[in-house]
Each structure stands twice: as structure tokens, then as C-alpha cells.
Design an enzyme around this catalytic site. Sequence first.
Site, PDB file in Angstrom:
ATOM      1  N   GLY A  71      -4.859  -5.215  14.661  1.00 42.39           N
ATOM      2  CA  GLY A  71      -3.692  -5.009  15.512  1.00 42.39           C
ATOM      3  C   GLY A  71      -2.431  -4.717  14.745  1.00 42.39           C
ATOM      4  CG  HIS A 112       0.442  13.084   1.020  1.00 46.67           C
ATOM      5  ND1 HIS A 112      -0.844  13.375   0.637  1.00 46.67           N
ATOM      6  CD2 HIS A 112       0.362  12.097   1.954  1.00 46.67           C
ATOM      7  CE1 HIS A 112      -1.680  12.600   1.313  1.00 46.67           C
ATOM      8  NE2 HIS A 112      -0.980  11.815   2.113  1.00 46.67           N
ATOM      9  NE  ARG A 129      -7.794  -4.925  -0.343  1.00 42.22           N
ATOM     10  CZ  ARG A 129      -8.129  -3.844  -1.029  1.00 42.22           C
ATOM     11  NH1 ARG A 129      -7.196  -2.987  -1.404  1.00 42.22           N
ATOM     12  NH2 ARG A 129      -9.388  -3.618  -1.346  1.00 42.22           N
ATOM     13  CB  SER A 158      -0.913   0.007   1.227  1.00 43.23           C
ATOM     14  OG  SER A 158      -1.750   1.144   1.235  1.00 43.23           O
ATOM     15  CG  HIS A 176      -4.390   4.909  -2.439  1.00 46.47           C
ATOM     16  ND1 HIS A 176      -5.441   4.191  -2.975  1.00 46.47           N
ATOM     17  CD2 HIS A 176      -3.945   4.197  -1.378  1.00 46.47           C
ATOM     18  CE1 HIS A 176      -5.623   3.089  -2.257  1.00 46.47           C
ATOM     19  NE2 HIS A 176      -4.730   3.065  -1.290  1.00 46.47           N
ATOM     20  CG  HIS A 236     -18.575  13.342   5.609  1.00 46.61           C
ATOM     21  ND1 HIS A 236     -17.815  12.288   5.155  1.00 46.61           N
ATOM     22  CD2 HIS A 236     -17.692  14.333   5.899  1.00 46.61           C
ATOM     23  CE1 HIS A 236     -16.534  12.623   5.187  1.00 46.61           C
ATOM     24  NE2 HIS A 236     -16.426  13.860   5.625  1.00 46.61           N
ATOM     25  CG  ASN A 240      -4.071  -1.793  -1.148  1.00 42.77           C
ATOM     26  OD1 ASN A 240      -5.048  -2.526  -1.304  1.00 42.77           O
ATOM     27  ND2 ASN A 240      -3.151  -2.010  -0.245  1.00 42.77           N
TER      28      ASN A 240
END
Length: 313
Positions: free
Chosen positions: A266, A104, A118, A100, A114, A183, A116
Site C-alpha cells: 500500500g 535516467h 534498505r 531507492s 539504480h 522472458h 537501493n
Amino acid sequence: MNLVFVKTAPDIAAVKNYLLELQERICTALEKADGKEKFREDSWDRPEGGGGISRVLTDGAVFEQAGVNFSHVHGKNLPPSATAHRPELAGRSFQALGVSLVIHPRNPYVPTSHCNVRFFVAEKAGAEPVWWFGGGFDLTPYYGFEADAIHWQRTAKAACDPFGPDYYSRFKQWCDEYFFLKHRNEPRGIGGLFFDDFSEKNFAHAFGFMQSVGDHYLPAYLPIVQRRHATPHGERERDFQLYRRGRYVEFNLVYDRGTLFGLQSGGRTESILMSLPPLVKWRYNWKPPAGTPEAELYEVFLKPRDWLAPEAT
């Protein structure tokens, strides 16, 4: 003649080798493009199982901050973010591997980017392993340029075309829908590709597609960096860049699946949050003045659009 595709057993070692090579290749290319700073590398272990390699470049000539992370973690139970859309997998052990990265740039005329890629395997005693790929790449400009948007989307399409005639349209639309701040009622940027839960045909096909997406990131981004990084700018452009970076932070902390998975499983907090920009601003209820380049970003570039349609060229 109907073809029957067998979902062959996943080759986790091959995926890991590819991801480590991809991390190295991207870091080498970004260091060359920056011309000043090098990546700092931190290896880390996860108490619950696995670990990773985080590489971060800061205060460069071209990149204010660039993070490129590899991780390979495993555990006894998939976290909620990984089973939200597949509740039947709850309680399975898992392995998750990925690279990932978030870049900036220093110059406001260079977009943030960006990428990624996986791979997940969920296992349970007495049952076949369930595996899938995910990932993509997307572009977040501060000042819009149609030539950059078209180049980005053409490269995304080139990554998809050898694998399925509908892949680009499917995964572009998914990207537009995923990288959307509900939002704010606005997209994060101009999109690109996003795919998840991908295990079509067989392992070789799905792995090949994931590799193609990873391999096309540098050809998509570096020409834009090279074209824009020396563009003259002043405090106005820098101020707008920092303001728009706030939208990036909002998305990553509220909606991003990778961030949620990392925190819920975690993972190493420093590596998970390296996606956040080093400097950012918020302002209350601010709107760009009409007729300005800042307003054009909202009016032209932060709208759903087929950048490869004839009128876009």
C-alpha cells in the site's frame, strides 16, 4: 580461536538517520552535476503506517529524470513479496526503511543507474525480532565503454572488500542473476552488486556493509556521468536509448522486488513508479544491424563477464 558473533539488537534510529543523510547527500551531488534543475520534494503518509520523502528532478541539463526516495513504513503483516523466500515470517508485523533511486540521463552515452539500500525488521509477540539488510547498485548502459564498466565494478569491489573476501564475487553474481529478464533471455545491464536477507555476524557489521554500499554509489556513477554527458549524439542514439529503456520498464514491472513490495504494502504509487523513464519506445522483433555500436551492446556488454579480470583491463 573461534569467534562467536552475537546478533545485537538493531538500532532503527541509526539506520533512519543514515538513510536520510544519504538521500540528502545524493540529491545535493546530482543537482551539482546537473547544473540546471533542482529536486522537488514531496512528503507523504501511508494510511497503514509510516510514510516517506520523495525527491524528483525532471528536465535537467544532464538528467532527464532522477528520483531519490526515502521511506519508513510499518504494518501488521509482511506482504507476500517479503515472505516469498522466508515463509516462516508470514503474519509478523514489520518496519521497512530504505532509500531507492533511479537516474535516467538525457545523453544516450550516459548509462541509467539504480541504487537501493534498505532495512527490515519483522516482529512477533514472544519472539526475537528478525532483521536484515538488502540493496545494491547496478548500471544500465545504452552504449558500452569498457573503461566505464571497469570503473563501476572496481568501485563495487571497493565497497565490499573491508567486510569479507568473498563479498564482491558473491554479490556481483547475485546481481547478474537478479537483474536478468528471463522472458528476453538477457541481462538488464552490466550489473554491480545485489544482496538481500543480509544479517551476517552482527548488526554493526551488517549495517556497516549497507552503509559502504550506499556510500560508494556516487563515486561509482558520477565519474561516468562527467566523462560522457557532453558526448555528441543524434536521433539514432536517442532512438536506441528510448528503445532500450523499454527493457528497464519491463524488469521493474515484472520482476523488481522493491516495486512489488511497495505496491503490495500500500505504498505511494507515484513514489514507487518514479523509477520508470519519462519517455520510452517499443518495436516489434527489432534487432540491431550487425557491426554497429548498438549490436556491440548486446554482443559485448550484455553478457556475463568478469570486468576485473586481466583481459578486461
